[in-house]
Motif scaffolding. Structure first.
Motif, PDB file in Angstrom:
ATOM      1  N   ARG A 153       0.855  -1.183   0.000  1.00 41.37           N
ATOM      2  CA  ARG A 153       0.000   0.000   0.000  1.00 41.37           C
ATOM      3  C   ARG A 153       0.888   1.229   0.000  1.00 41.37           C
ATOM      4  O   ARG A 153       1.890   1.275   0.712  1.00 41.37           O
ATOM      5  CB  ARG A 153      -0.958  -0.001   1.199  1.00 41.37           C
ATOM      6  N   ASN A 154       0.509   2.205  -0.770  1.00 42.88           N
ATOM      7  CA  ASN A 154       1.369   3.361  -1.004  1.00 42.88           C
ATOM      8  C   ASN A 154       0.534   4.632  -0.902  1.00 42.88           C
ATOM      9  O   ASN A 154      -0.468   4.770  -1.608  1.00 42.88           O
ATOM     10  CB  ASN A 154       2.002   3.246  -2.396  1.00 42.88           C
ATOM     11  N   GLU A 155       0.915   5.559  -0.038  1.00 39.88           N
ATOM     12  CA  GLU A 155       0.170   6.808   0.074  1.00 39.88           C
ATOM     13  C   GLU A 155       0.772   7.860  -0.848  1.00 39.88           C
ATOM     14  O   GLU A 155       1.940   7.801  -1.227  1.00 39.88           O
ATOM     15  CB  GLU A 155       0.192   7.313   1.520  1.00 39.88           C
TER      16      GLU A 155
ATOM     17  N   PRO B 209       3.577   9.092  -5.295  1.00 40.46           N
ATOM     18  CA  PRO B 209       3.649   7.989  -4.333  1.00 40.46           C
ATOM     19  C   PRO B 209       4.873   8.129  -3.430  1.00 40.46           C
ATOM     20  O   PRO B 209       5.961   8.492  -3.877  1.00 40.46           O
ATOM     21  CB  PRO B 209       3.765   6.753  -5.231  1.00 40.46           C
ATOM     22  N   ARG B 210       4.692   7.825  -2.160  1.00 41.31           N
ATOM     23  CA  ARG B 210       5.781   8.002  -1.193  1.00 41.31           C
ATOM     24  C   ARG B 210       7.007   7.170  -1.553  1.00 41.31           C
ATOM     25  O   ARG B 210       8.148   7.614  -1.345  1.00 41.31           O
ATOM     26  CB  ARG B 210       5.311   7.655   0.218  1.00 41.31           C
TER      27      ARG B 210
ATOM     28  N   THR C 189       0.157  14.548   3.356  1.00 39.70           N
ATOM     29  CA  THR C 189      -0.282  13.393   2.573  1.00 39.70           C
ATOM     30  C   THR C 189      -1.720  13.596   2.108  1.00 39.70           C
ATOM     31  O   THR C 189      -2.518  14.269   2.769  1.00 39.70           O
ATOM     32  CB  THR C 189      -0.194  12.097   3.386  1.00 39.70           C
TER      33      THR C 189
ATOM     34  N   SER D  17      -5.537  13.031   1.459  1.00 41.61           N
ATOM     35  CA  SER D  17      -6.620  12.329   2.141  1.00 41.61           C
ATOM     36  C   SER D  17      -7.230  11.314   1.183  1.00 41.61           C
ATOM     37  O   SER D  17      -7.083  11.418  -0.027  1.00 41.61           O
ATOM     38  CB  SER D  17      -7.686  13.328   2.599  1.00 41.61           C
TER      39      SER D  17
ATOM     40  N   GLU E  56      -5.400   4.724   0.167  1.00 41.90           N
ATOM     41  CA  GLU E  56      -4.050   4.526  -0.347  1.00 41.90           C
ATOM     42  C   GLU E  56      -4.093   3.776  -1.680  1.00 41.90           C
ATOM     43  O   GLU E  56      -5.108   3.168  -2.045  1.00 41.90           O
ATOM     44  CB  GLU E  56      -3.217   3.718   0.659  1.00 41.90           C
TER      45      GLU E  56
END
Length: 296
Positions: free
Chosen positions: A159-161, A240-241, A258, A260, A263
């Motif tokens: 999962r990528n925020e 993406p982080r 980040t 809202s 993710e």
């Protein structure tokens, strides 16, 4: 036996001709031709047009290949696995992965996988387009936020925020107390985004939501290219982080917060209606273990 004829037919189609198929499998060209001819006679239709310089399928041949190539190869994979030792991953494994994931993670992952499973030959294509496992002759696909598809099964392994990043020297829009925030700043954005986009960002300092109105100065197709433009001072960007993790750690970029919302989920998927060979199972489990994905 029609299964043997189907195998020979699909082998010829895959390699683009009888000669190439003969060289690939080590069987005489005459044998392959005879098996395909016997299959045509049993079906009562011609499958391959003879006499041309390149392989050309009839309409019936195209339909037969589309509907049988994947199941026949799955059966062959299972037979080969049994011959090599039950449960031992081996043979060719064809994978499709997104360009971003391939550029940031897949090289190391692939090297470790073939070290663990030396009898498997990985063939990896990198593309962001929609692919069909059967039509594109694939075993596994890796996709971000895949759309629901009851023909595929698999696991979410990462999962990528999305994080709003900027070079340290870029002025951050000041919050105006008591107003409906719509803070404008120069932005590097993905192609396809609109001029009226508003990004709701959870602020990195106080955890409160901020509404940013990005003013596009560049529109680029790749998150890696966007990251490079931000590093060069073009503006801020939502990426993406994982793309900017090292830059944030080194201080080359700073985080404004980040996004809202949900993710990004990255899945490894395979067909649900075919025999799942040991090599596919091994790869799915290896990917999930590599990224410490939770068990189902």
């Amino acid at each position: 036996m029609e299964l043997l004829g189907l195998d020979s037919f699909n082998l010829v189609v895959r390699h683009g001709g009888f000669g190439a198929a003969s060289r690939a499998c080590g069987q005489p060209k005459a044998t392959l031709s005879r098996r395909v001819r016997d299959l045509e006679e049993s079906l009562g239709v011609r499958l391959i047009e003879r006499g041309g310089r390149s392989l050309r399928l009839t309409d019936e041949g195209a339909v037969l290949h589309a509907q049988t190539a994947s199941p026949v190869e799955a059966i062959n994979d299972a037979l080969n696995d049994i011959r090599a030792g039950l449960g031992r991953p081996s043979g060719r494994l064809r994978i499709s992965a997104p360009i971003l994931f391939a550029n940031t993670a897949l090289g190391v992952l692939a090297a470790k996988f073939i070290e663990a499973y030396p009898d498997v030959i990985l063939e990896i294509s990198t593309e962001d387009r929609f692919v069909d496992l059967a039509a594109d002759d694939l075993d596994v696909v890796i996709r971000a936020n895949p759309r629901p598809d009851d023909t595929l099964v698999g696991r979410c392994f990462m999962r990528n925020e999305l994080v709003l990043v900027a070079p340290p020297g870029l002025s951050r829009p000041a919050r105006v107390e008591g107003s409906a925030e719509r803070l404008t700043f120069p932005a590097v954005m993905r192609m396809g985004t609109g001029d009226d986009d508003v990004w709701t960002i959870i602020d990195a300092d106080d955890g409160l939501p901020r509404r940013y109105h990005p003013k596009a100065v560049l529109r680029l197709s790749s998150p890696l290219t966007i990251r490079n433009a931000v590093l060069a001072g073009a503006g801020a960007a939502l990426v993406p982080r994982t793309v900017v993790a090292e830059d944030l750690a080194s201080g080359q970029l700073i985080s404004w917060g980040t996004a809202s919302g949900p993710e990004i989920e990255v899945w490894v998927l395979h067909a649900s209606r075919r025999l799942v060979s040991p090599k596919v199972t091994a790869f799915v489990n290896f990917v999930c273990d590599h990224f410490n994905a939770p068990t189902r």
